[in-house]
Motif scaffolding. Structure first.
Motif, PDB file in Angstrom:
ATOM      1  N   VAL A  29      33.326  39.653  46.234  1.00 53.30           N
ATOM      2  CA  VAL A  29      34.718  39.820  46.641  1.00 53.30           C
ATOM      3  C   VAL A  29      34.903  41.216  47.232  1.00 53.30           C
ATOM      4  O   VAL A  29      34.533  42.215  46.624  1.00 53.30           O
ATOM      5  CB  VAL A  29      35.664  39.617  45.433  1.00 53.30           C
ATOM      6  CG1 VAL A  29      37.101  39.940  45.818  1.00 53.30           C
ATOM      7  CG2 VAL A  29      35.556  38.207  44.906  1.00 53.30           C
ATOM      8  N   TYR A  34      40.722  42.246  51.201  1.00 52.10           N
ATOM      9  CA  TYR A  34      41.786  41.380  50.686  1.00 52.10           C
ATOM     10  C   TYR A  34      43.127  42.121  50.667  1.00 52.10           C
ATOM     11  O   TYR A  34      44.141  41.572  51.059  1.00 52.10           O
ATOM     12  CB  TYR A  34      41.450  40.886  49.285  1.00 52.10           C
ATOM     13  CG  TYR A  34      42.607  40.159  48.651  1.00 52.10           C
ATOM     14  CD1 TYR A  34      42.932  38.875  49.028  1.00 52.10           C
ATOM     15  CD2 TYR A  34      43.401  40.771  47.688  1.00 52.10           C
ATOM     16  CE1 TYR A  34      44.004  38.206  48.467  1.00 52.10           C
ATOM     17  CE2 TYR A  34      44.474  40.120  47.124  1.00 52.10           C
ATOM     18  CZ  TYR A  34      44.766  38.837  47.517  1.00 52.10           C
ATOM     19  OH  TYR A  34      45.831  38.197  46.965  1.00 52.10           O
ATOM     20  N   LYS A  38      46.438  40.973  52.724  1.00 49.27           N
ATOM     21  CA  LYS A  38      47.124  40.269  51.647  1.00 49.27           C
ATOM     22  C   LYS A  38      48.299  39.470  52.195  1.00 49.27           C
ATOM     23  O   LYS A  38      49.093  39.992  52.977  1.00 49.27           O
ATOM     24  CB  LYS A  38      47.607  41.278  50.606  1.00 49.27           C
ATOM     25  CG  LYS A  38      48.192  40.647  49.374  1.00 49.27           C
ATOM     26  CD  LYS A  38      48.409  41.644  48.274  1.00 49.27           C
ATOM     27  CE  LYS A  38      49.289  42.777  48.696  1.00 49.27           C
ATOM     28  NZ  LYS A  38      49.703  43.630  47.588  1.00 49.27           N
TER      29      LYS A  38
END
Length: 62
Positions: A29, A34, A38
């Protein structure tokens, strides 16, 4: 439950494999990517707001 006493080590190997695979997937990850991409979270709406005015308790008589 006798089989559990005889084959406890098989269950231990399966659990260890699940733990190792979980750690591998979590290491893949990319947190920074991210957080940069987002998704926008919609504002929270309180579903109880319409019932807040209603009082279930009896009114005190003075």
């Amino acid at each position: 439950m006798d089989w559990l006493a005889d084959y406890w080590w098989v269950i231990l190997i399966i659990l260890a494999g699940m733990l190792i695979n979980g750690i591998k997937e979590l290491s893949r990850v990319n947190v920074k990517r991210y957080l940069k991409n987002k998704p926008e979270i919609p504002p929270h709406r309180d579903n109880n707001a319409e019932w807040d005015d209603d009082d279930d308790w009896p009114k005190k008589k003075k």
